[in-house]
Scaffold this motif. Structure first.
Motif, PDB file in Angstrom:
ATOM      1  N   HIS A 110     -32.613  35.637  21.322  1.00  0.00           N
ATOM      2  CA  HIS A 110     -32.664  35.287  19.898  1.00  0.00           C
ATOM      3  C   HIS A 110     -32.250  33.831  19.682  1.00  0.00           C
ATOM      4  N   MET A 111     -31.300  33.341  20.473  1.00  0.00           N
ATOM      5  CA  MET A 111     -30.813  31.968  20.301  1.00  0.00           C
ATOM      6  C   MET A 111     -31.699  30.947  20.996  1.00  0.00           C
ATOM      7  N   PHE A 112     -32.211  31.268  22.211  1.00  0.00           N
ATOM      8  CA  PHE A 112     -32.877  30.253  23.027  1.00  0.00           C
ATOM      9  C   PHE A 112     -34.365  30.517  23.257  1.00  0.00           C
ATOM     10  N   GLY A 113     -34.852  31.666  22.874  1.00  0.00           N
ATOM     11  CA  GLY A 113     -36.261  31.946  23.076  1.00  0.00           C
ATOM     12  C   GLY A 113     -36.562  32.388  24.498  1.00  0.00           C
ATOM     13  N   ASP A 114     -37.718  31.895  25.015  1.00  0.00           N
ATOM     14  CA  ASP A 114     -38.151  32.305  26.352  1.00  0.00           C
ATOM     15  C   ASP A 114     -37.127  31.900  27.406  1.00  0.00           C
ATOM     16  N   LEU A 142     -26.333  41.266  25.333  1.00  0.00           N
ATOM     17  CA  LEU A 142     -26.181  39.846  25.601  1.00  0.00           C
ATOM     18  C   LEU A 142     -27.532  39.183  25.861  1.00  0.00           C
ATOM     19  N   MET A 143     -28.379  39.868  26.629  1.00  0.00           N
ATOM     20  CA  MET A 143     -29.710  39.328  26.888  1.00  0.00           C
ATOM     21  C   MET A 143     -30.501  39.172  25.593  1.00  0.00           C
ATOM     22  N   LYS A 144     -30.377  40.149  24.691  1.00  0.00           N
ATOM     23  CA  LYS A 144     -31.096  40.073  23.425  1.00  0.00           C
ATOM     24  C   LYS A 144     -30.590  38.914  22.573  1.00  0.00           C
ATOM     25  N   THR A 159     -39.502  36.005  30.447  1.00  0.00           N
ATOM     26  CA  THR A 159     -39.643  36.732  29.190  1.00  0.00           C
ATOM     27  C   THR A 159     -40.446  35.876  28.229  1.00  0.00           C
ATOM     28  N   ASN A 160     -41.239  36.505  27.435  1.00  0.00           N
ATOM     29  CA  ASN A 160     -42.080  35.794  26.479  1.00  0.00           C
ATOM     30  C   ASN A 160     -41.740  36.267  25.067  1.00  0.00           C
TER      31      ASN A 160
END
Length: 265
Positions: free
Chosen positions: A242-246, A236-238, A264-265
């Motif tokens: 992928h959808m929202f970026g940082d 889910l985090m991945k 996260t960067n």
């Protein structure tokens, strides 16, 4: 002043008798605990003798045996270099009630017999409505231990754990323990996990990895094999990345004014 003499009233079946025999020390102590529970006083192990890992003599006294050390005793110890400790409330009044069990072997069959028994107390017995709070009537069974462990995992302290137990079970008289008992159990849980808590976390990460291929975790240790960094993320985090970026997440720690920021960067 005349000393108070209290001889508890009880059934003859519960009356310990000098010479009474038991097949094991556990049975002997359980018998005396039942007697103390019904009569209304707590007990304390006062002495034991062993020969080659065999208990040959066991002495149990009323928990109000002896006297509390006075401030003068503390000051005297301090003059000899001993540190002064905070004294807790004590109900010790020099009670002489006690029982002792002696080991015997009859034709190869070992056991324990009542060697001495003093039934006279110098204090009143605990009233029936308060006997539920006696230490002999308090115990933590497997259900208590599991509940305390679950609360500890959720960062719930002993006091709140006791309140939840009281509300869940329906009253103080149904909890079966005190806040102190829960606090001691929580301490033992932490002591059991001490030194292995990091490994427990890593083992949990490994199990999650086995259950989900999308789960990822990495960790770093220093030259002393101490954990210095830990990163993890699930599927889910991945997908969120992928959808929202940082992503910036604030995790407010329980019951404190501190917060932890994850980026996260």
């Amino acid at each position: 002043m005349e000393e108070v003499r209290v001889v508890p009233a009880y059934s003859d079946q519960l009356n310990p008798v000098v010479g009474q025999r038991f097949q094991s020390l556990e049975f002997a102590l359980a018998f005396y605990d039942v007697y103390a529970r019904v009569v209304g006083f707590d007990t304390r192990k006062q002495g034991v003798r062993k020969v080659d890992d065999v208990t040959t003599w066991y002495y149990v006294a009323c928990n109000r045996e002896g006297h509390k050390k006075s401030i003068e005793d503390d000051q005297l110890n301090a003059r000899f270099g001993f540190s002064m400790k905070r004294r807790r409330l004590s109900k010790r009044c020099g009670c002489k009630s006690s029982i002792s069990f002696k080991y015997f072997s009859d034709n190869g069959h070992p056991g324990y017999m009542v060697q001495d028994f003093n039934e006279v107390h110098n204090h009143d017995m605990v009233e029936s409505e308060h006997q539920q709070f006696m230490s002999v009537n308090r115990h933590l069974d497997d259900v208590h231990q599991k509940f305390i462990l679950d609360c500890s995992k959720a960062n719930i302290g002993p006091t709140l754990t006791f309140k939840v137990l009281k509300e869940t079970l329906g009253g103080f008289d149904l909890v079966g323990c005190t806040v102190g008992d829960i606090r001691n159990a929580s301490r033992d849980i932490k002591a059991y996990a001490h030194g292995f808590d990091v490994q427990m976390v890593l083992d949990d990460m490994a199990k999650k990895k086995e259950m989900s291929e999308s789960y990822t975790y990495h960790y770093e240790v220093n030259e002393n094999n101490q954990l210095v960094a830990l990163f993890w993320c699930d599927g889910l985090m991945k997908r969120n990345y992928h959808m929202f970026g940082d992503i910036v997440a604030f995790d407010t720690t329980y019951n404190t004014n501190k917060s932890i920021c994850f980026c996260t960067n």
